[in-house]
Every structure is written in structure tokens, then in C-alpha cells.
Design a protein around this motif. Structure first.
Motif, PDB file in Angstrom:
ATOM      1  N   VAL A  50      65.416 -12.560 -17.760  1.00  0.00           N
ATOM      2  CA  VAL A  50      66.484 -11.584 -17.517  1.00  0.00           C
ATOM      3  C   VAL A  50      67.609 -11.759 -18.531  1.00  0.00           C
ATOM      4  O   VAL A  50      68.142 -10.777 -19.070  1.00  0.00           O
ATOM      5  CB  VAL A  50      67.005 -11.719 -16.074  1.00  0.00           C
ATOM      6  N   GLU A  51      67.967 -13.012 -18.798  1.00  0.00           N
ATOM      7  CA  GLU A  51      69.071 -13.282 -19.739  1.00  0.00           C
ATOM      8  C   GLU A  51      68.778 -12.705 -21.119  1.00  0.00           C
ATOM      9  O   GLU A  51      69.680 -12.168 -21.780  1.00  0.00           O
ATOM     10  CB  GLU A  51      69.295 -14.784 -19.843  1.00  0.00           C
ATOM     11  N   ARG A  52      67.529 -12.767 -21.555  1.00  0.00           N
ATOM     12  CA  ARG A  52      67.148 -12.256 -22.876  1.00  0.00           C
ATOM     13  C   ARG A  52      66.879 -10.759 -22.874  1.00  0.00           C
ATOM     14  O   ARG A  52      66.556 -10.175 -23.908  1.00  0.00           O
ATOM     15  CB  ARG A  52      65.914 -13.009 -23.372  1.00  0.00           C
ATOM     16  N   GLY A  53      67.018 -10.115 -21.719  1.00  0.00           N
ATOM     17  CA  GLY A  53      66.805  -8.686 -21.627  1.00  0.00           C
ATOM     18  C   GLY A  53      65.360  -8.259 -21.691  1.00  0.00           C
ATOM     19  O   GLY A  53      65.049  -7.100 -21.982  1.00  0.00           O
ATOM     20  N   LEU A  54      64.449  -9.193 -21.399  1.00  0.00           N
ATOM     21  CA  LEU A  54      63.028  -8.860 -21.446  1.00  0.00           C
ATOM     22  C   LEU A  54      62.587  -8.061 -20.227  1.00  0.00           C
ATOM     23  O   LEU A  54      61.572  -7.353 -20.270  1.00  0.00           O
ATOM     24  CB  LEU A  54      62.200 -10.146 -21.563  1.00  0.00           C
ATOM     25  N   ALA A  55      63.299  -8.191 -19.138  1.00  0.00           N
ATOM     26  CA  ALA A  55      63.035  -7.407 -17.922  1.00  0.00           C
ATOM     27  C   ALA A  55      64.322  -7.353 -17.109  1.00  0.00           C
ATOM     28  O   ALA A  55      65.068  -8.345 -17.061  1.00  0.00           O
ATOM     29  CB  ALA A  55      61.907  -8.035 -17.101  1.00  0.00           C
ATOM     30  N   PRO A  56      64.610  -6.233 -16.463  1.00  0.00           N
ATOM     31  CA  PRO A  56      65.797  -6.163 -15.608  1.00  0.00           C
ATOM     32  C   PRO A  56      65.587  -6.942 -14.307  1.00  0.00           C
ATOM     33  O   PRO A  56      64.441  -7.177 -13.888  1.00  0.00           O
ATOM     34  CB  PRO A  56      65.942  -4.668 -15.335  1.00  0.00           C
ATOM     35  N   VAL A  57      66.674  -7.345 -13.695  1.00  0.00           N
ATOM     36  CA  VAL A  57      66.600  -8.114 -12.452  1.00  0.00           C
ATOM     37  C   VAL A  57      65.750  -7.401 -11.412  1.00  0.00           C
ATOM     38  O   VAL A  57      64.909  -8.006 -10.740  1.00  0.00           O
ATOM     39  CB  VAL A  57      68.014  -8.387 -11.898  1.00  0.00           C
ATOM     40  N   GLY A  87      54.472   0.003 -27.163  1.00  0.00           N
ATOM     41  CA  GLY A  87      55.491   0.326 -28.154  1.00  0.00           C
ATOM     42  C   GLY A  87      56.744   0.978 -27.619  1.00  0.00           C
ATOM     43  O   GLY A  87      57.496   1.596 -28.381  1.00  0.00           O
ATOM     44  N   ASP A  88      57.011   0.808 -26.304  1.00  0.00           N
ATOM     45  CA  ASP A  88      58.207   1.445 -25.755  1.00  0.00           C
ATOM     46  C   ASP A  88      59.439   0.550 -25.834  1.00  0.00           C
ATOM     47  O   ASP A  88      60.505   0.896 -25.325  1.00  0.00           O
ATOM     48  CB  ASP A  88      57.966   1.903 -24.316  1.00  0.00           C
ATOM     49  N   GLY A  89      59.289  -0.616 -26.446  1.00  0.00           N
ATOM     50  CA  GLY A  89      60.441  -1.483 -26.655  1.00  0.00           C
ATOM     51  C   GLY A  89      60.677  -2.509 -25.569  1.00  0.00           C
ATOM     52  O   GLY A  89      61.624  -3.304 -25.668  1.00  0.00           O
ATOM     53  N   ARG A  90      59.844  -2.524 -24.528  1.00  0.00           N
ATOM     54  CA  ARG A  90      59.998  -3.543 -23.494  1.00  0.00           C
ATOM     55  C   ARG A  90      58.628  -4.004 -22.996  1.00  0.00           C
ATOM     56  O   ARG A  90      57.651  -3.254 -23.031  1.00  0.00           O
ATOM     57  CB  ARG A  90      60.862  -3.044 -22.329  1.00  0.00           C
ATOM     58  N   VAL A  91      58.607  -5.251 -22.573  1.00  0.00           N
ATOM     59  CA  VAL A  91      57.372  -5.821 -22.022  1.00  0.00           C
ATOM     60  C   VAL A  91      57.350  -5.518 -20.529  1.00  0.00           C
ATOM     61  O   VAL A  91      58.162  -6.039 -19.770  1.00  0.00           O
ATOM     62  CB  VAL A  91      57.319  -7.342 -22.255  1.00  0.00           C
ATOM     63  N   ASP A  92      56.418  -4.678 -20.108  1.00  0.00           N
ATOM     64  CA  ASP A  92      56.371  -4.264 -18.698  1.00  0.00           C
ATOM     65  C   ASP A  92      54.993  -4.569 -18.125  1.00  0.00           C
ATOM     66  O   ASP A  92      54.079  -3.748 -18.195  1.00  0.00           O
ATOM     67  CB  ASP A  92      56.680  -2.775 -18.578  1.00  0.00           C
ATOM     68  N   ILE A  93      54.860  -5.783 -17.568  1.00  0.00           N
ATOM     69  CA  ILE A  93      53.571  -6.168 -16.974  1.00  0.00           C
ATOM     70  C   ILE A  93      53.463  -5.713 -15.519  1.00  0.00           C
ATOM     71  O   ILE A  93      52.489  -6.035 -14.842  1.00  0.00           O
ATOM     72  CB  ILE A  93      53.328  -7.685 -17.080  1.00  0.00           C
ATOM     73  N   TRP A  94      54.449  -4.950 -15.062  1.00  0.00           N
ATOM     74  CA  TRP A  94      54.408  -4.409 -13.696  1.00  0.00           C
ATOM     75  C   TRP A  94      53.835  -2.998 -13.669  1.00  0.00           C
ATOM     76  O   TRP A  94      53.140  -2.630 -12.726  1.00  0.00           O
ATOM     77  CB  TRP A  94      55.807  -4.397 -13.090  1.00  0.00           C
ATOM     78  N   ASN A  95      54.097  -2.208 -14.732  1.00  0.00           N
ATOM     79  CA  ASN A  95      53.754  -0.788 -14.683  1.00  0.00           C
ATOM     80  C   ASN A  95      52.946  -0.273 -15.865  1.00  0.00           C
ATOM     81  O   ASN A  95      52.326   0.787 -15.746  1.00  0.00           O
ATOM     82  CB  ASN A  95      55.050   0.048 -14.593  1.00  0.00           C
ATOM     83  N   SER A  96      52.960  -0.955 -16.993  1.00  0.00           N
ATOM     84  CA  SER A  96      52.300  -0.466 -18.201  1.00  0.00           C
ATOM     85  C   SER A  96      50.912  -1.094 -18.343  1.00  0.00           C
ATOM     86  O   SER A  96      50.785  -2.289 -18.614  1.00  0.00           O
ATOM     87  CB  SER A  96      53.145  -0.794 -19.435  1.00  0.00           C
ATOM     88  N   THR A  97      49.875  -0.262 -18.191  1.00  0.00           N
ATOM     89  CA  THR A  97      48.513  -0.781 -18.339  1.00  0.00           C
ATOM     90  C   THR A  97      48.263  -1.364 -19.732  1.00  0.00           C
ATOM     91  O   THR A  97      47.657  -2.436 -19.844  1.00  0.00           O
ATOM     92  CB  THR A  97      47.477   0.320 -18.016  1.00  0.00           C
TER      93      THR A  97
END
Length: 284
Positions: A50-57, A87-97
């Protein structure tokens, strides 16, 4: 197919919901569990995400054990292996296949997945080959296993490309179940989950995804009749006799299985390489 098998096993291809707040889970376990140091490290890693902005709280949802998202990464694994593949600028292992599958692939690559090799082959092991030869520290060229009489089920030869490569005898139920010659990739799968049966599930699942639904040729015998405490007692008895069983945790891993086989052979018994009630009674 391996990526799909892991994804399916971990979260049902993303269908399983992550209902828990990762910080609540990890904070509670860091305070109350028997593995406080482990969960304290994971809690700090979650804060770093969260601190590095890799995923919101608000996105930090986990399983009851604190594993994140569809690949079920612990926070330290997220930091090491998770990638933004869409390539959307964030690592989303919750929603992005794409992010989910690429992150699982990255995990396997980082642990040494050998490109072009599978996980292993189901085989038949003749009685002349001791089941105590099992284990990732007793590898041989697959051609050497073949020379000892070990054959693939169904009559197919081992691929020519595999003959000079290293393989490992795997008999997760000793003589009471299917047998395999595993490749190093099998032990990469165990980096995802340390259970032999987990890695076997993934390998078998991948084969079924790629080649169609089929069961192992070998059948599983009666291997579930003991309490974990019985197996732990057996392990302690073998340890007292100088055998390396791994640890007396009540789980019959490869070191326990082969120790049983060696003891059986030394004592004039047929080597089964798996605990049973008779062995517990004799050795306790």
C-alpha cells in the motif's frame, strides 16, 4: 495448462471470493498464531504494498490465511512476483486475468521452471527397484530409470528429449498408489505449496486440461487409516533408530516414506514405503 491448473485450484478460476481484510487477518495472526514471525513479516509486506502505491487499501482482500487475490499470493510473494501484464499501470491480481496468469507464470519462472519440460510421467516400478530410491536428492537420468525397468504407463516410451535429463522417483503412497518419474518442474510446483499431493494435483490437472479427462492408471490403496499422531509416533521411533524422516510432524513425506522402506528391507519385510497400523505397533 499448468497456469490454468494453479488458478483453478487456488480460486476456482477467480470465482472464489476474497472476503477478508488482509490487514485484519495478518495482524491477528502476527499477534496470536503459532507462526508470529512469519505473519509479522507478511503484515509488513502488505503495508509496503500500500505504501508503494501498488494496490489501494480497499483492494487488499485475502483468504482466511492472508493470501491475496486470485493467485493466493502472500504479500511477500506479491512484492517478488506479481506483474502488470495488461499494461494498465497497476498490478491487479484480484480482477485482471492477464495480471493473474502472468504473475503465476512469473512465480514459476523465478523458482526455476524449465521451459520445454513437463512435470513428470506416471510409471510402473518393478519390485526389483526399491521404493526407498524416492526423493529429489536421488535423481538419475531418465534413461537410467528406464534401464532399471521403470516404464511409462500405457506403453509409451519416454520422449527422446527427456532421456538424458534428470528425473526423480516419486511414490506418494509408497507401493500403495501410483508411481511417477518427476522432473525438476514438479519441485518448482512444490514452491507454490509444499505438499506432494498439491503438486501432483496441479500436474494431473494440467494434463487433463491439455489432453482430456483421464485418471491415473495406478490405483490408490488404503492409505488413510492412521491418525496424524500415529504417524508422528512412528516418525519419532524411526528418528530414535537414526533415520532421517524430515520431521516428526505426522505427515508421511518422502523422507519418512523411504526411511520406512529402508527399515522394512533391513528387517526382512517387503518394502511398502508407507506407514500402516502394523508398523506403528511394531515400532512405537
Amino acid at each position: 495448462a499448468v497456469l490454468l491448473a494453479i488458478w483453478g485450484r487456488e480460486t476456482g478460476f477467480g470465482a472464489a471470493k476474497m472476503p477478508y481484510d488482509a490487514f485484519e487477518v495478518l495482524g491477528t495472526k502476527a499477534f496470536m498464531s503459532t507462526r508470529k514471525d512469519f505473519f509479522r513479516t507478511e503484515l509488513l509486506a502488505a503495508l509496503e504494498i500500500v505504501e508503494r502505491g501498488l494496490a489501494p487499501v480497499g483492494a487488499m482482500k485475502s483468504s482466511w490465511a492472508g493470501a491475496l487475490g486470485q493467485p493466493q499470493f502472500m504479500p511477500t510473494s506479491f512484492l517478488k512476483h506479481a506483474v502488470d501484464f495488461d499494461g494498465d499501470g497497476r498490478v491487479d491480481i484480484w480482477n485482471s486475468t492477464p495480471d493473474v496468469l502472468a504473475s503465476i507464470a512469473n512465480y514459476l519462472v523465478h523458482y526455476g521452471w524449465v521451459k520445454g519440460r513437463g512435470w513428470g510421467f506416471e510409471v510402473t516400478v518393478p519390485e526389483s527397484v526399491s521404493c526407498s530410491l524416492e526423493g529429489p536428492d536421488q535423481g538419475k537420468k531418465i534413461s537410467q530409470w528406464a534401464d532399471m525397468g521403470i516404464k511409462r504407463v500405457g506403453g509409451k516410451p519416454f520422449p527422446v528429449s527427456e532421456l538424458k535429463a534428470e528425473g526423480f522417483l516419486l511414490m506418494p503412497a509408497g507401493r500403495s498408489g501410483p508411481a511417477f518419474v518427476a522432473t525438476p518442474n514438479f519441485y518448482v510446483l512444490k514452491q507454490y505449496n509444499t505438499s506432494d499431493l498439491y503438486a501432483l494435483f496441479i500436474g494431473h490437472g494440467a494434463d487433463r486440461i491439455a489432453h482430456g479427462d483421464q485418471n491415473f492408471a495406478g490405483s490408490w490403496g488404503a492409505v488413510g487409516g492412521l491418525h496424524r499422531s500415529d504417524i508422528a509416533a512412528l516418525q519419532r521411533a524411526l528418528e530414535a533408530k537414526g533415520y532421517d524422516v524430515g520431521s516428526a510432524d505426522g505427515l508421511p513425506g518422502f523422507k519418512t516414506r523411504r526411511s520406512i522402506g529402508i527399515w522394512q528391507a533391513k528387517n526382512g519385510r517387503a518394502a511398502t514405503c508407507f506407514p500402516d497400523a502394523d508398523l506403528v505397533a511394531v515400532l512405537k
